[in-house]
Motif scaffolding. Structure first.
Motif, PDB file in Angstrom:
ATOM      1  N   PRO A 335       0.818  -1.221   0.000  1.00  0.00           N
ATOM      2  CA  PRO A 335       0.000   0.000   0.000  1.00  0.00           C
ATOM      3  C   PRO A 335       0.847   1.264   0.000  1.00  0.00           C
ATOM      4  O   PRO A 335       1.935   1.305   0.576  1.00  0.00           O
ATOM      5  CB  PRO A 335      -0.816  -0.120   1.290  1.00  0.00           C
ATOM      6  N   MET A 336       0.325   2.295  -0.651  1.00  0.00           N
ATOM      7  CA  MET A 336       0.976   3.595  -0.658  1.00  0.00           C
ATOM      8  C   MET A 336       0.546   4.388   0.573  1.00  0.00           C
ATOM      9  O   MET A 336      -0.429   4.050   1.248  1.00  0.00           O
ATOM     10  CB  MET A 336       0.631   4.356  -1.944  1.00  0.00           C
ATOM     11  N   ALA A 337       1.284   5.462   0.861  1.00  0.00           N
ATOM     12  CA  ALA A 337       0.981   6.315   2.006  1.00  0.00           C
ATOM     13  C   ALA A 337       0.041   7.438   1.590  1.00  0.00           C
ATOM     14  O   ALA A 337      -0.055   7.793   0.410  1.00  0.00           O
ATOM     15  CB  ALA A 337       2.272   6.899   2.582  1.00  0.00           C
ATOM     16  N   GLU A 338      -0.637   8.003   2.571  1.00  0.00           N
ATOM     17  CA  GLU A 338      -1.483   9.154   2.306  1.00  0.00           C
ATOM     18  C   GLU A 338      -0.612  10.413   2.236  1.00  0.00           C
ATOM     19  O   GLU A 338       0.337  10.558   3.007  1.00  0.00           O
ATOM     20  CB  GLU A 338      -2.534   9.310   3.401  1.00  0.00           C
ATOM     21  N   PRO A 339      -0.904  11.324   1.310  1.00  0.00           N
ATOM     22  CA  PRO A 339      -0.076  12.532   1.194  1.00  0.00           C
ATOM     23  C   PRO A 339      -0.202  13.437   2.409  1.00  0.00           C
ATOM     24  O   PRO A 339      -1.226  13.428   3.107  1.00  0.00           O
ATOM     25  CB  PRO A 339      -0.629  13.212  -0.069  1.00  0.00           C
ATOM     26  N   ASN A 340       0.872  14.195   2.661  1.00  0.00           N
ATOM     27  CA  ASN A 340       0.902  15.167   3.756  1.00  0.00           C
ATOM     28  C   ASN A 340       0.584  14.512   5.098  1.00  0.00           C
ATOM     29  O   ASN A 340      -0.094  15.090   5.943  1.00  0.00           O
ATOM     30  CB  ASN A 340      -0.072  16.323   3.476  1.00  0.00           C
ATOM     31  N   ASN A 341       1.087  13.292   5.291  1.00  0.00           N
ATOM     32  CA  ASN A 341       0.793  12.532   6.507  1.00  0.00           C
ATOM     33  C   ASN A 341       2.055  11.779   6.938  1.00  0.00           C
ATOM     34  O   ASN A 341       2.293  10.655   6.494  1.00  0.00           O
ATOM     35  CB  ASN A 341      -0.358  11.552   6.247  1.00  0.00           C
ATOM     36  N   PRO A 342       2.884  12.390   7.797  1.00  0.00           N
ATOM     37  CA  PRO A 342       4.146  11.748   8.201  1.00  0.00           C
ATOM     38  C   PRO A 342       3.945  10.393   8.869  1.00  0.00           C
ATOM     39  O   PRO A 342       4.759   9.481   8.674  1.00  0.00           O
ATOM     40  CB  PRO A 342       4.767  12.758   9.171  1.00  0.00           C
TER      41      PRO A 342
END
Length: 398
Positions: A335-342
């Motif tokens: 899975p990819m990460a959510e943007p602007n979410n460290p």
């Protein structure tokens, strides 16, 4: 006009400097030797630069100025040609006598398009779109559409035989902005040099057991190097310390990023390399356990992902348009990460670097390398380009 050995005049609105990172320059530079091996002659036009030794352009069209904000590129700052030197453009075209003119990012700096187009006499043209600009304001959208009408409909329209885009999302963006059918565009992605970026299993073991985590994008608000640093801080807070983070290149935000590293007490974990020579950059990718790509708002493609996968690195990337195409299927690569979410990004880094078994890591590395070879390798992209040039020449002759 010859279908066997066509001459293509390749126009970049951005400086073609060997020593600086830039997606359009890297696209052209990587592709040129491959298409020339297949019988196509490339002649490059770009802005003038002071460092003549590292200028890849065969002809210069005038000095560049910073035009990022004026062109609607929020959060980034780039240079582009704004010359209106019609006589120079005519001299170049008359001396080179190209069979095709290919404009990269034709509407990034519309005056460049118009300058060259006005000097053209019945030469077929191709548009290659790179940028995917998600954050245009309504005013900027009107300006982009107006530039299209002036530069394209008045001067260029009847001579544009093909339009290419580096990803399906880039194709959809420009077709939507210009109210055109997506069928007018062919996806021809960024070429990845799989001879330069190679998977060497032994290099993954050269750093004393520490995992190498790399960020290889420009340091600007769009690429979000700050999110990369905050994600590394998340790892350290959770007692994960057996890693080294590397940021290559530089940009307008480099001082802020260095200050953030110091503020968070990460100096022992993070190194800034500056712009690396090609061989050192490839070596860093080969040593890397994980590449992090944390852009927000959308990417045209993101060749950093392709370089890393070709080198056997795992990839932790944000789920944004364009970048998903370079990343590949999540069911294969995770899975990819959510943007602007460290926190989301840190979870992906931790999962890929510390939770996967050695066997699963090796499987993903091999699948990643194969994915790049089959989809984005220089020869694959060069074949698509050469086929396009042949179509244009035959259509022109018909």
């Amino acid at each position: 006009m010859s279908a066997e050995n066509p001459k293509v005049l390749v126009v970049s609105p951005y400086p073609l400097s060997r020593g600086t990172p830039d997606g359009v320059k890297d696209y052209i530079r990587t592709l040129r030797p491959a298409v020339e091996r297949k019988g196509v002659e490339y002649v490059l036009i770009g802005p003038s630069i002071k460092d003549k030794k590292n200028n890849l352009a065969d002809h210069e069209l005038g000095f560049a100025v910073r035009v990022g904000k004026a062109a609607g590129m929020k959060g980034t700052s780039y240079k582009g040609t704004t010359t209106v030197n019609f006589p120079r453009a005519r001299r170049i075209i008359n001396s080179e006598k190209p069979d095709i003119i290919e404009f990269h990012d034709p509407f990034a700096v519309p005056v460049t398009l118009e300058t060259v187009s006005l000097a053209v006499r019945n030469i077929p043209q191709i548009f290659q779109h790179h940028a995917l600009i998600e954050e245009l304001t309504p005013k900027q959208r009107k300006l982009a559409t107006l530039a299209h009408k002036i530069g394209y409909i008045r001067h260029v329209g009847k001579r544009v035989f093909e339009k290419h885009a580096v990803s399906p999302d880039t194709k959809a963006f420009w077709a939507g902005l210009l109210k055109e059918s997506e069928d007018l565009y062919e996806v021809i992605p960024n070429p990845i040099d799989t001879e330069l970026f190679k998977y060497d299993r032994e290099k993954k073991e050269l750093d004393g057991g520490k995992k190498i985590i790399i960020f290889t994008a420009r340091h600007d608000e769009h690429k979000r190097a700050d999110i990369f640093i905050l994600a590394l801080a998340h790892l350290v807070r959770n007692e994960i310390r057996d890693f080294e983070g590397f940021l290559t290149g530089e940009g307008d935000n480099t001082p802020e990023i260095k200050s953030l590293v110091k503020e968070l007490g990460l100096s022992e974990f993070v190194k800034f390399t500056g712009t690396l020579p090609d061989d050192e950059f490839a070596d860093l990718n080969a040593r890397a356990e994980i590449l992090v790509a944390c852009s927000e708002g959308g990417e045209g493609f993101n060749r950093s992902i392709g370089n890393a996968r070709a080198s056997g690195a795992l990839v932790a990337a944000t789920r944004v348009p364009g970048q998903t195409f370079a990343y590949g299927p999540e069911e294969t690569f995770g899975p990819m990460a959510e943007p602007n979410n460290p926190d989301s990004l840190a979870s992906r880094i931790h999962d890929f670097g510390w939770k996967l078994s050695p066997e699963e890591k090796e499987k993903r590395r091999e699948l990643g390398r194969r994915f790049v070879e089959e989809s984005f390798s220089t020869d694959v992209v060069a074949d698509k380009k050469v086929a396009a040039y042949e179509r244009v020449i035959y259509e022109r002759a018909a």
